[in-house]
Design a protein around this motif. Structure first.
Motif, PDB file in Angstrom:
ATOM      1  N   THR A   9       0.830  -1.202   0.000  1.00  0.00           N
ATOM      2  CA  THR A   9       0.000   0.000   0.000  1.00  0.00           C
ATOM      3  C   THR A   9       0.864   1.252   0.000  1.00  0.00           C
ATOM      4  O   THR A   9       0.621   2.202  -0.751  1.00  0.00           O
ATOM      5  CB  THR A   9      -0.929   0.021   1.231  1.00  0.00           C
ATOM      6  N   ILE A  10       1.884   1.258   0.859  1.00  0.00           N
ATOM      7  CA  ILE A  10       2.790   2.406   0.941  1.00  0.00           C
ATOM      8  C   ILE A  10       3.515   2.619  -0.388  1.00  0.00           C
ATOM      9  O   ILE A  10       3.652   3.757  -0.851  1.00  0.00           O
ATOM     10  CB  ILE A  10       3.797   2.215   2.092  1.00  0.00           C
ATOM     11  N   LYS A  11       3.952   1.535  -1.018  1.00  0.00           N
ATOM     12  CA  LYS A  11       4.640   1.657  -2.309  1.00  0.00           C
ATOM     13  C   LYS A  11       3.705   2.230  -3.369  1.00  0.00           C
ATOM     14  O   LYS A  11       4.105   3.088  -4.178  1.00  0.00           O
ATOM     15  CB  LYS A  11       5.175   0.300  -2.760  1.00  0.00           C
ATOM     16  N   THR A  12       2.451   1.778  -3.368  1.00  0.00           N
ATOM     17  CA  THR A  12       1.473   2.286  -4.333  1.00  0.00           C
ATOM     18  C   THR A  12       1.288   3.791  -4.169  1.00  0.00           C
ATOM     19  O   THR A  12       1.207   4.540  -5.152  1.00  0.00           O
ATOM     20  CB  THR A  12       0.115   1.580  -4.152  1.00  0.00           C
ATOM     21  N   ILE A  13       1.236   4.247  -2.910  1.00  0.00           N
ATOM     22  CA  ILE A  13       1.047   5.678  -2.640  1.00  0.00           C
ATOM     23  C   ILE A  13       2.284   6.467  -3.013  1.00  0.00           C
ATOM     24  O   ILE A  13       2.211   7.493  -3.692  1.00  0.00           O
ATOM     25  CB  ILE A  13       0.689   5.894  -1.150  1.00  0.00           C
ATOM     26  N   THR A  14       3.454   6.010  -2.564  1.00  0.00           N
ATOM     27  CA  THR A  14       4.691   6.758  -2.814  1.00  0.00           C
ATOM     28  C   THR A  14       5.040   6.810  -4.300  1.00  0.00           C
ATOM     29  O   THR A  14       5.688   7.756  -4.744  1.00  0.00           O
ATOM     30  CB  THR A  14       5.875   6.169  -2.025  1.00  0.00           C
ATOM     31  N   ASP A  15       4.604   5.820  -5.068  1.00  0.00           N
ATOM     32  CA  ASP A  15       4.847   5.843  -6.508  1.00  0.00           C
ATOM     33  C   ASP A  15       4.119   7.011  -7.184  1.00  0.00           C
ATOM     34  O   ASP A  15       4.488   7.433  -8.275  1.00  0.00           O
ATOM     35  CB  ASP A  15       4.402   4.526  -7.150  1.00  0.00           C
ATOM     36  N   GLN A  16       3.068   7.519  -6.522  1.00  0.00           N
ATOM     37  CA  GLN A  16       2.297   8.628  -7.090  1.00  0.00           C
ATOM     38  C   GLN A  16       2.756   9.990  -6.561  1.00  0.00           C
ATOM     39  O   GLN A  16       2.224  11.021  -6.967  1.00  0.00           O
ATOM     40  CB  GLN A  16       0.813   8.455  -6.772  1.00  0.00           C
ATOM     41  N   ILE A  17       3.722   9.972  -5.627  1.00  0.00           N
ATOM     42  CA  ILE A  17       4.206  11.216  -5.018  1.00  0.00           C
ATOM     43  C   ILE A  17       5.619  11.479  -5.502  1.00  0.00           C
ATOM     44  O   ILE A  17       6.520  10.673  -5.277  1.00  0.00           O
ATOM     45  CB  ILE A  17       4.166  11.119  -3.485  1.00  0.00           C
ATOM     46  N   ASN A  18       5.811  12.600  -6.149  1.00  0.00           N
ATOM     47  CA  ASN A  18       7.118  12.916  -6.711  1.00  0.00           C
ATOM     48  C   ASN A  18       8.132  13.266  -5.625  1.00  0.00           C
ATOM     49  O   ASN A  18       9.229  12.709  -5.581  1.00  0.00           O
ATOM     50  CB  ASN A  18       6.995  14.060  -7.720  1.00  0.00           C
TER      51      ASN A  18
END
Length: 265
Positions: A9-18
């Motif tokens: 879940t964290i990886k999915t979110i951080t992938d969308q945050i530059n």
């Protein structure tokens, strides 16, 4: 299994945050939330997609400072952050409480869980910048952010010029080093008061302590923010001072924000 799901879940979110920026201080009352709000607003004014996460569980002030008056909406399993008129997405315990003067009487585990949920259960979407406004000190909340963020771009540390504040800043710097949180730089807030009548500057909290400390600790010095009544007034109105293009303090925030962007490119 639960930890693996959380990591995914964290990886999915951080992938969308530059870029992710942490704003912290070892001491309360140094204007850290005001600094975080103005940096977020300046980035938003430059047409960036910006999120601002208020991690101060006991003293949330971000909704007031940026004019986020509405309540977050909720789906089945996730929360939609408040989006201000200026486009900043934000979440805060202050926006979730039924009464604004209701105290949050929680121990560490509950605070840590809430901060995790602010990150993992909120629909942040794609962001150019996500800014984390931390409470003072080096306790549960800063440690939680340091643990859940896989590759933070760094932290901005806020201080006031006097020695009593600088002593705690040394602890913040050591904390950041221990948890592998890169230091973007140090801001000296409340640095001199310029009288609007006689134009004379009075160094109420001293002057130059932040820059001196930055040199001592070999970290970048990002600049000074004066003790400006307009900052207070703008925060009371929910309209950060960077929106006042005629203000000299606004221009100082712009310069500091430019430095932060350049250092985390």
């Amino acid at each position: 299994m639960k930890k693996t799901k959380q990591k995914n879940t964290i990886k999915t979110i951080t992938d969308q945050i530059n870029k992710s920026i942490v704003v912290m201080s070892g001491k309360g009352g140094v204007g850290k939330s005001t600094v975080a709000a103005n940096i977020a607003m300046q980035l938003s004014n430059e047409k960036n997609k910006v999120g601002l996460m208020d991690c101060d569980i006991h003293g949330p002030s971000i909704p007031k400072i940026i004019g986020a008056k509405q309540k977050p909406t909720q789906n089945k399993k996730t929360i939609n952050p408040i989006e201000t008129e200026t486009g900043i997405k934000t979440i805060s315990i202050g926006s979730l409480q039924p009464e604004t003067d209701e105290p949050v009487i929680w121990r560490g585990p509950l605070k840590m869980k809430a901060i995790e949920q602010f990150f993992t259960d909120v629909n942040w979407g794609k962001l150019d910048y996500l800014i984390f406004d931390l409470p003072p000190g080096t306790g549960d909340e800063p440690l939680t952010i340091a643990q859940i963020l896989p590759n933070p771009d760094g932290t901005v540390i806020v201080t006031t010029p006097q020695e009593v504040a600088l002593q705690t800043i040394r602890k913040s710097v050591k904390f950041a080093e221990k948890v592998n949180l890169p230091i973007i730089g140090l801001i000296e807030n409340m640095s001199g008061f310029k009288c609007p009548n006689c134009q004379e500057t009075t160094n109420i909290f001293g002057s130059g302590g932040g820059k001196k400390l930055a040199l001592e600790l070999e970290i970048p010095f990002l600049g000074k923010i004066p003790l400006d009544p307009e900052i207070m007034e703008s925060g009371e109105q929910g309209n950060p001072i960077v929106n006042n293009k005629k203000s000299k303090t606004s221009k100082q925030f712009q310069k500091i924000t430019d430095q932060i962007k350049n250092k985390i490119k």
